[in-house]
Enzyme design. Structure first.
Site, mmCIF file in Angstrom:
data_model
loop_
_atom_site.group_PDB
_atom_site.id
_atom_site.type_symbol
_atom_site.label_atom_id
_atom_site.label_comp_id
_atom_site.label_asym_id
_atom_site.label_seq_id
_atom_site.Cartn_x
_atom_site.Cartn_y
_atom_site.Cartn_z
ATOM 1 C CB ILE A 1 -4.940 7.579 -6.489
ATOM 2 C CG1 ILE A 1 -4.702 9.090 -6.662
ATOM 3 C CG2 ILE A 1 -3.657 6.909 -6.060
ATOM 4 C CD1 ILE A 1 -5.934 9.862 -7.040
ATOM 5 C CB ALA A 2 -1.947 4.730 -10.260
ATOM 6 N NE ARG B 1 1.472 -5.547 -4.461
ATOM 7 C CZ ARG B 1 0.556 -5.781 -3.518
ATOM 8 N NH1 ARG B 1 0.945 -6.161 -2.324
ATOM 9 N NH2 ARG B 1 -0.727 -5.608 -3.764
ATOM 10 C CE1 TYR C 1 4.741 -1.606 -7.103
ATOM 11 C CE2 TYR C 1 5.059 -1.816 -4.733
ATOM 12 C CZ TYR C 1 4.219 -1.792 -5.835
ATOM 13 O OH TYR C 1 2.869 -1.951 -5.661
ATOM 14 C CG HIS D 1 2.707 6.549 1.192
ATOM 15 N ND1 HIS D 1 1.927 7.660 1.481
ATOM 16 C CD2 HIS D 1 1.970 5.808 0.331
ATOM 17 C CE1 HIS D 1 0.785 7.589 0.808
ATOM 18 N NE2 HIS D 1 0.797 6.469 0.117
ATOM 19 C CE LYS E 1 -4.700 11.747 0.938
ATOM 20 N NZ LYS E 1 -5.743 10.752 0.555
ATOM 21 N NE ARG F 1 -15.318 0.426 6.357
ATOM 22 C CZ ARG F 1 -15.974 1.396 6.988
ATOM 23 N NH1 ARG F 1 -15.690 1.712 8.234
ATOM 24 N NH2 ARG F 1 -16.937 2.062 6.355
HETATM 25 N N1 LIG Z 1 -4.910 12.485 -4.230
HETATM 26 C C1 LIG Z 1 -6.058 11.844 -4.227
HETATM 27 O O1 LIG Z 1 -7.097 12.345 -4.657
HETATM 28 C C2 LIG Z 1 -6.099 10.441 -3.708
HETATM 29 C C3 LIG Z 1 -7.247 9.663 -3.918
HETATM 30 C C4 LIG Z 1 -7.221 8.339 -3.496
HETATM 31 C C5 LIG Z 1 -6.097 7.845 -2.868
HETATM 32 N N2 LIG Z 1 -5.006 8.639 -2.670
HETATM 33 C C6 LIG Z 1 -3.796 8.113 -2.023
HETATM 34 O O2 LIG Z 1 -3.177 7.196 -2.895
HETATM 35 C C7 LIG Z 1 -2.692 6.065 -2.181
HETATM 36 C C8 LIG Z 1 -3.244 4.813 -2.853
HETATM 37 O O3 LIG Z 1 -4.653 4.841 -2.795
HETATM 38 P P1 LIG Z 1 -5.557 3.983 -3.823
HETATM 39 O O4 LIG Z 1 -6.964 4.243 -3.459
HETATM 40 O O5 LIG Z 1 -5.118 4.237 -5.222
HETATM 41 O O6 LIG Z 1 -5.151 2.520 -3.360
HETATM 42 P P2 LIG Z 1 -5.391 1.105 -4.018
HETATM 43 O O7 LIG Z 1 -6.065 1.254 -5.330
HETATM 44 O O8 LIG Z 1 -6.019 0.228 -3.000
HETATM 45 O O9 LIG Z 1 -3.879 0.567 -4.143
HETATM 46 C C9 LIG Z 1 -2.916 1.149 -4.892
HETATM 47 C C10 LIG Z 1 -1.932 0.096 -5.386
HETATM 48 O O10 LIG Z 1 -0.925 -0.136 -4.415
HETATM 49 C C11 LIG Z 1 -0.294 -1.381 -4.709
HETATM 50 N N3 LIG Z 1 0.033 -2.033 -3.445
HETATM 51 C C12 LIG Z 1 1.272 -2.217 -2.950
HETATM 52 N N4 LIG Z 1 1.255 -2.829 -1.768
HETATM 53 C C13 LIG Z 1 -0.032 -3.073 -1.490
HETATM 54 C C14 LIG Z 1 -0.691 -3.729 -0.419
HETATM 55 N N5 LIG Z 1 -0.010 -4.254 0.605
HETATM 56 N N6 LIG Z 1 -2.015 -3.806 -0.457
HETATM 57 C C15 LIG Z 1 -2.716 -3.258 -1.464
HETATM 58 N N7 LIG Z 1 -2.142 -2.638 -2.521
HETATM 59 C C16 LIG Z 1 -0.809 -2.556 -2.544
HETATM 60 C C17 LIG Z 1 -1.254 -2.161 -5.600
HETATM 61 O O11 LIG Z 1 -0.697 -2.210 -6.884
HETATM 62 P P3 LIG Z 1 0.162 -3.470 -7.437
HETATM 63 O O12 LIG Z 1 -0.099 -4.631 -6.514
HETATM 64 O O13 LIG Z 1 -0.372 -3.686 -8.802
HETATM 65 O O14 LIG Z 1 1.581 -3.050 -7.408
HETATM 66 C C18 LIG Z 1 -2.499 -1.281 -5.619
HETATM 67 O O15 LIG Z 1 -3.168 -1.327 -6.835
HETATM 68 C C19 LIG Z 1 -3.115 6.266 -0.725
HETATM 69 O O16 LIG Z 1 -1.996 6.624 0.042
HETATM 70 C C20 LIG Z 1 -4.134 7.396 -0.748
HETATM 71 O O17 LIG Z 1 -4.015 8.288 0.331
HETATM 72 C C21 LIG Z 1 -4.996 9.921 -3.095
#
Ligand SMILES: NC(=O)c1ccc[n+]([C@@H]2O[C@H](COP(=O)([O-])OP(=O)(O)OC[C@H]3O[C@@H](n4cnc5c(N)ncnc54)[C@H](OP(=O)(O)O)[C@@H]3O)[C@@H](O)[C@H]2O)c1
Length: 344
Positions: free
Chosen positions: A29-30, A51, A72, A93, A111, A181
């Site tokens: 999402i970032a 990280r 962070y 979060h 969220k 999951r």
């Molecule tokens: N608004 C929207 O449309 C939308 C869409 C999708 C997701 N989201 C929200 O965004 C959040 C992240 O979702 P995502 O799909 O972007 O997730 P993701 O790609 O799986 O993970 C996001 C980043 O979090 C970091 N991280 C820190 N601790 C972690 C851990 N224990 N395990 C895995 N990753 C960890 C990792 O970055 P580093 O290790 O590089 O620091 C990872 O790249 C969720 O809360 C989700 O609800 C929002």
């Protein structure tokens, strides 16, 4: 921005130039957030933290971000950043937002704001104590079509609203260790996509009086499919459906005593709605905008920071808390508790 504590609950410090943003957790999402940031008028991307230093540097290079941090904590402490976008899995979060709020940064947190309402209340208290802005990144609330929907309903376009139906389903990767999951990452349909099906009824009516539901739990124990019926006084009902195991049309329909409004898919981020009124031809309304629409929530944060506010009136702490409380109630009924969490 300052990190000096304040007891004033209504204001925060105002940055002088363009608001400098940092991204915490350069995941899926970032990337979408950074891509839409070009449409933000009053902010610029200043830093990213991962990280891993390599991941931070690669992300910074892709989006032309000047500062890349390998932890962070460095981002939270950075003098180059006014506001932080928290984009880690739900389970993290609370910890990440706390780190940034404690350091005096404004926070826009993905969220759901937190895994449960107890954590949300702790964040509000911290934000207030530190004089730091905090908002949940419920971007749909700032989508131009959803904003117009609110205006139409307020103007009585469909009479008294009696029923809302929203669904959101797709097939998530089967890997039991994946974010959607894994219990340790607060996986499950409810917190990730069910929240979208709940936000519309909460936006219009607040906390429900009664909630009934059915759930299917997957192999890892988290919820993978659910049907939720919510009721409010005055014959008002909502049906919210979410799934990680099958595809849904991702529609939203709001029905009233004089007509209905259908939000084009995906209902939480679309560009069009159809207004149907008894005795009239259906009317389509389109709202064009560049990108996916993540910029509007950033505009709201920037406007709040300029107005020296600690929270948004358009998506307040109370609004986030209500969503957390409803999801707590549902998980309590379903018997789902995440590792390390006391029962919701
Ligand atoms: N608004 C929207 O449309 C939308 C869409 C999708 C997701 N989201 C929200 O965004 C959040 C992240 O979702 P995502 O799909 O972007 O997730 P993701 O790609 O799986 O993970 C996001 C980043 O979090 C970091 N991280 C820190 N601790 C972690 C851990 N224990 N395990 C895995 N990753 C960890 C990792 O970055 P580093 O290790 O590089 O620091 C990872 O790249 C969720 O809360 C989700 O609800 C929002």
């Amino acid at each position: 921005m300052t990190d000096s504590p304040t007891t004033d609950s209504s204001t925060t410090k105002r940055p002088a130039n363009k608001i400098r943003w940092g991204i915490l957790g350069p995941g899926k999402i970032a990337h979408a957030f950074a891509a839409d940031f070009q449409y933000v008028a009053d902010g610029r991307l200043s830093a990213v933290a991962s990280r891993s230093t390599e991941r931070a540097r690669a992300f910074a290079a892709q989006y032309d971000i000047p500062f890349a941090y390998g932890s962070y904590g460095e981002l939270a402490a950075s003098p180059e950043v006014d506001a932080v976008y928290v984009a880690v899995p739900h389970s993290h979060h609370y910890e990440a937002a706390s780190l940034c709020l404690e350091a005096g940064k404004a926070v826009l947190c993905e969220k759901p704001l937190t895994v449960n309402s107890g954590q949300a209340e702790a964040l509000f208290a911290l934000a207030e104590r530190r004089g730091s802005f905090l908002m949940e990144a419920l971007w749909s609330k700032f989508n131009p079509v959803i904003v117009h929907l609110g205006e139409l309903i307020a103007s009585g376009a469909i009479g008294e609203v009696r029923r809302i139906h929203c669904d959101f389903g797709f097939v998530a990767p089967p890997d039991p260790g994946s974010r959607l999951r894994a219990p340790g990452l607060a996986g499950g349909a409810l917190l990730d996509i069910g929240i979208y099906t709940l936000f519309l009824p909460h936006m219009l009516w607040g906390l429900p009086a009664q909630i009934d539901s059915h759930v299917v739990r997957g192999e890892t124990g988290v919820d993978v499919q659910e049907q939720i019926i919510l009721q409010w006084p005055g014959a008002r009902m909502a049906v919210a459906e979410a799934s990680l195991d099958s595809y849904y049309p991702t529609t939203g329909v709001i029905s009233g005593t004089e007509g209905y409004i259908q939000l084009a898919a995906p209902f939480f981020a679309g560009r069009e709605l159809t207004l149907w009124r008894e005795g009239s031809e259906p009317r389509q309304v389109r709202r064009e905008f560049p990108g996916k629409g993540y910029q509007f929530q950033v505009d709201e944060v920037n406007a709040c920071l300029r107005a020296e506010r600690l929270q948004s009136r358009r998506h307040s702490w109370e609004d986030s808390l209500a969503l957390c409380q409803t999801m707590d109630r549902l998980r309590k009924t379903w018997g789902i508790t995440y590792p390390g969490e006391r029962a919701p």
